[in-house]
Design an enzyme around this catalytic site. Sequence first.
Site, short mmCIF file in Angstrom:
data_model
loop_
_atom_site.label_atom_id
_atom_site.label_comp_id
_atom_site.label_asym_id
_atom_site.label_seq_id
_atom_site.Cartn_x
_atom_site.Cartn_y
_atom_site.Cartn_z
N GLY A 10 28.33 30.60 24.42
CA GLY A 10 27.26 28.84 24.87
C GLY A 10 27.45 29.02 23.54
O GLY A 10 25.90 28.40 23.04
N SER A 146 14.25 35.42 28.27
CA SER A 146 13.33 34.81 28.05
C SER A 146 11.66 35.22 28.59
O SER A 146 11.95 36.56 29.35
CB SER A 146 13.30 33.04 28.87
OG SER A 146 12.17 32.68 29.08
N TYR A 159 15.77 31.59 37.46
CA TYR A 159 16.21 31.52 36.04
C TYR A 159 14.96 32.95 35.61
O TYR A 159 15.57 33.61 35.06
CB TYR A 159 15.30 29.89 35.88
CG TYR A 159 15.34 30.14 34.50
CD1 TYR A 159 16.87 30.43 33.63
CD2 TYR A 159 14.26 30.67 32.93
CE1 TYR A 159 16.90 30.12 31.87
CE2 TYR A 159 14.46 30.66 31.63
CZ TYR A 159 15.36 30.51 30.81
OH TYR A 159 16.04 30.31 29.54
N ILE A 192 11.40 25.99 23.35
CA ILE A 192 12.18 25.88 22.52
C ILE A 192 13.09 24.76 22.40
O ILE A 192 13.27 24.38 23.36
CB ILE A 192 13.61 27.06 21.81
CG1 ILE A 192 13.05 28.59 21.95
CG2 ILE A 192 14.35 26.69 20.53
CD1 ILE A 192 12.05 29.06 21.17
P1 NAP Z 1 21.42 24.65 26.14
O1 NAP Z 1 20.98 23.43 25.01
O2 NAP Z 1 21.38 24.32 27.19
O3 NAP Z 1 23.01 25.36 25.92
C1 NAP Z 1 23.10 26.41 26.70
C2 NAP Z 1 24.75 26.52 25.96
O4 NAP Z 1 25.36 27.25 27.71
C3 NAP Z 1 25.71 25.29 26.03
O5 NAP Z 1 26.51 25.59 24.94
C4 NAP Z 1 26.51 25.49 27.83
O6 NAP Z 1 28.05 24.91 27.23
C5 NAP Z 1 26.67 26.92 27.84
N1 NAP Z 1 26.30 27.47 29.20
C6 NAP Z 1 26.39 27.07 30.10
N2 NAP Z 1 26.46 27.50 31.41
C7 NAP Z 1 27.62 28.41 30.86
C8 NAP Z 1 29.13 29.11 31.31
N3 NAP Z 1 29.09 28.33 32.36
N4 NAP Z 1 29.68 29.80 30.30
C9 NAP Z 1 30.31 29.73 28.59
N5 NAP Z 1 29.08 28.98 28.71
C10 NAP Z 1 28.58 28.16 29.44
O7 NAP Z 1 20.30 26.03 25.98
P2 NAP Z 1 19.82 26.41 24.56
O8 NAP Z 1 18.60 25.65 25.18
O9 NAP Z 1 20.60 26.39 23.60
O10 NAP Z 1 19.48 28.05 26.02
C11 NAP Z 1 20.39 28.82 24.92
C12 NAP Z 1 19.72 30.67 25.93
O11 NAP Z 1 18.62 30.62 25.18
C13 NAP Z 1 19.99 30.04 27.30
O12 NAP Z 1 20.30 31.78 28.00
C14 NAP Z 1 18.72 30.35 27.88
O13 NAP Z 1 18.18 30.78 28.54
C15 NAP Z 1 17.40 30.60 26.45
N6 NAP Z 1 16.08 30.63 26.51
C16 NAP Z 1 15.99 29.25 26.15
C17 NAP Z 1 14.71 28.59 26.43
C18 NAP Z 1 14.24 27.18 25.37
O14 NAP Z 1 13.26 26.59 25.25
N7 NAP Z 1 15.43 26.74 25.06
C19 NAP Z 1 13.54 29.42 26.47
C20 NAP Z 1 13.83 30.54 26.24
C21 NAP Z 1 15.46 31.02 26.45
P3 NAP Z 1 28.04 23.16 27.58
O15 NAP Z 1 27.83 22.67 26.52
O16 NAP Z 1 29.83 23.76 27.73
O17 NAP Z 1 27.40 22.90 29.10
#
Ligand code: NAP
Length: 251
Positions: A10, A146, A159, A192
């Site tokens: 991702g 998370s 989640y 984030i």
């Molecule tokens: P994001 O901007 O939505 O990015 C998620 C990434 O995961 C995207 O590149 C997406 O690809 C990819 N993805 C989704 N489904 C997939 C699949 N089946 N196979 C391969 N890749 C896939 O999210 P983010 O905020 O950067 O989150 C990254 C990680 O941090 C996640 O695990 C999330 O749960 C964790 N996290 C985030 C936060 C926050 O506040 N943002 C807080 C706690 C934890 P596409 O572009 O192709 O859809």
Amino acid sequence: MGKKRAIVTGGSRGIGRSIVVELARNFNCDVIFSDIVFPNDDIEAVEKSISEEAGNPEVKILAFKADATSFADAEATVKFAIENFGGLDILVNNAGITKDTLLMRMTEADFDLVMNVNLKSVFNYSKAVIKPFMVQKYGRIVNMASVVGVIGNAGQANYASSKAAVIGFTKTMAKEFASRNITVNAIAPGFIETAMTDKLSDAQKEAFLTAVPLNRMGTPEDIAKVTRFLVSDAADYITGQVIKVDGGMVM
Ligand code: NAP
């Protein structure tokens, strides 16, 4: 230290992208990033823009289209990395999604999809890398959990369960593979700034911020820097840990 080689799932946007840039720019690391969808199906455009952002001509950054929920795709990603880099040292299981709603309204499909993307992907990629890591008696795995996997959150039964399970998986793998010098740690980000949190209303964001002592949202770079630390020599004696990077939200 020789040049290291990493896979980030991702990785084309959000936290994952920031990790790819950080490892390439400040850890001199070759990186494969996988993703399920590339805008306009143009893998090369994403590869080029991330490489430009990293700005390190000494490393290779390659994109690979893979669905993290598929074990076959995980194996294909690892094969691609080994063919291109001659080996692999680091895995960052970052791919993740939300499908938030209260349990009363949550469908079976919403539950299964979130579990598959957030948890099964960690199983898939960890299993796919473990043989080469064991043979070389070296490997660094960082799983994106998370804080809600620790404290729970209304509207996120799917989640929060998936992230709690990632923590259990991390600790189990850490115990199973420590004797092979493979460390496995989790990062638990708080709140984030990415597309994932863009979905929240201003009122929801303000409510979250009242719970954050450092009084700001985190940036993807905040998470990327801690990821770099966990895969570096500085963290050689750290395994099975969950590092909260949340501005003090959960203590
Ligand atoms: P994001 O901007 O939505 O990015 C998620 C990434 O995961 C995207 O590149 C997406 O690809 C990819 N993805 C989704 N489904 C997939 C699949 N089946 N196979 C391969 N890749 C896939 O999210 P983010 O905020 O950067 O989150 C990254 C990680 O941090 C996640 O695990 C999330 O749960 C964790 N996290 C985030 C936060 C926050 O506040 N943002 C807080 C706690 C934890 P596409 O572009 O192709 O859809």
